[in-house]
Each structure stands twice: as structure tokens, then as C-alpha cells.
Scaffold this active site. Structure first.
Site, PDB file in Angstrom:
ATOM      1  N   CYS A  10       0.830  -1.203  -0.203  1.00  0.00           N
ATOM      2  CA  CYS A  10      -0.159   0.027  -0.077  1.00  0.00           C
ATOM      3  C   CYS A  10       0.900   1.214   0.005  1.00  0.00           C
ATOM      4  O   CYS A  10       2.055   1.036   0.237  1.00  0.00           O
ATOM      5  CB  CYS A  10      -0.914  -0.136   1.307  1.00  0.00           C
ATOM      6  SG  CYS A  10      -2.285   0.532   1.018  1.00  0.00           S
ATOM      7  N   CYS A  40      -3.920  -0.295  -2.921  1.00  0.00           N
ATOM      8  CA  CYS A  40      -4.730   0.657  -3.363  1.00  0.00           C
ATOM      9  C   CYS A  40      -3.992   1.105  -4.752  1.00  0.00           C
ATOM     10  O   CYS A  40      -3.022   0.402  -5.196  1.00  0.00           O
ATOM     11  CB  CYS A  40      -4.103   2.063  -2.525  1.00  0.00           C
ATOM     12  SG  CYS A  40      -2.437   2.215  -2.248  1.00  0.00           S
ATOM     13  N   CYS A  93       4.478   0.113  -7.437  1.00  0.00           N
ATOM     14  CA  CYS A  93       5.074  -1.087  -7.199  1.00  0.00           C
ATOM     15  C   CYS A  93       5.877  -1.585  -8.289  1.00  0.00           C
ATOM     16  O   CYS A  93       5.518  -1.595  -9.594  1.00  0.00           O
ATOM     17  CB  CYS A  93       3.906  -2.148  -6.796  1.00  0.00           C
ATOM     18  SG  CYS A  93       4.731  -3.432  -6.143  1.00  0.00           S
TER      19      CYS A  93
END
Length: 132
Positions: A7, A83, A90
Site C-alpha cells: 500500500c 490501493c 510497485c
């Protein structure tokens, strides 16, 4: 197997997911290492995340907000983003499967929102651990 929940702040949703994944992996006898991290760690675990997890008998008070650099990213088998910003930030992990769970951020929305997020994450994590 190594899985990570990612997240942005690593202060609520990913911490809750880590807590449930560790709990269900142990309960189901699965050999799974569980991590959580943030693309921009907040530096703390939200007190309401800790509180709502205590309500269901899981203590995450010893978990801490950490960056991607603090977990074995290149060893992961599964990366789950919680999210949209984390999904976009990422890193690609060669060989790892990815899933995206768009779960709203409960921060600033009170205890009811944290409970709703906890229950949604619990359902998804339980299903995940069952199928691994």
C-alpha cells in the site's frame, strides 16, 4: 511461498492484511511467509488499525510501517497491491504473480470505516490463503 501486501503508507490496509495472512496461514497449516510494505511508508501503524484487529483477536501492535527496500522483494511469489497508487508505483517482481485489491483508505473516516475495511480484507485474505 512468500507474499507481500503493498500500500502507499503501510499504515492500515496492508498492515491489516499482513496480520490476517499470518493468522490464517498458521491456522490452515500453510508454509507462507507474509510481508507488508509501503511505496511511501507513513512511519507508523494507524492506532485504529491496531484497535479493530484487537477486536477480532489479532494483535498487530508489534508490526511497523516499512518500505519496499525492507522486505525481500526479489524473492516474492505473490504481490498484492491494496490501493491504486501502490499498484502504479510497485516495482515489477520477475516471476511473481500480482493481484490488485482496490480497497478504500479508512484513514480519517473513523472506526466504522476501519471495521468495514478490516472485514473486507479478512474475507479476501482468507480466500487467498485457502487457495494457495
Amino acid at each position: 511461498m512468500k507474499i507481500a501486501f503493498i500500500c502507499t503508507g503501510n499504515s492500515a490496509r496492508s498492515q491489516i492484511a499482513e496480520g490476517f495472512a499470518k493468522y490464517f496461514a498458521k491456522e490452515m497449516g500453510k508454509d507462507i511467509e507474509v510481508y507488508s510494505a509501503g511505496s511511501k511508508p507513513a512511519g507508523y501503524v494507524h492506532r485504529l488499525a491496531v484497535e479493530v484487529m484487537k477486536e477480532v483477536g489479532i494483535d498487530i501492535s508489534d508490526q511497523y510501517s516499512k518500505s519496499l527496500e525492507e522486505i525481500p522483494v526479489n524473492e516474492l511469489d505473490l504481490v498484492i497491491t491494496l490501493c491504486d497508487s501502490a499498484k502504479n508505483e510497485c516495482p515489477v517482481v520477475p516471476g511473481a504473480k500480482t493481484e490488485h485489491w482496490g480497497i478504500p483508505d479508512p484513514a480519517g473516516k473513523g472506526l466504522y470505516a476501519f471495521r468495514w475495511v478490516r472485514d473486507e480484507i479478512e474475507r479476501r485474505v482468507k480466500e487467498l490463503i485457502e487457495r494457495l
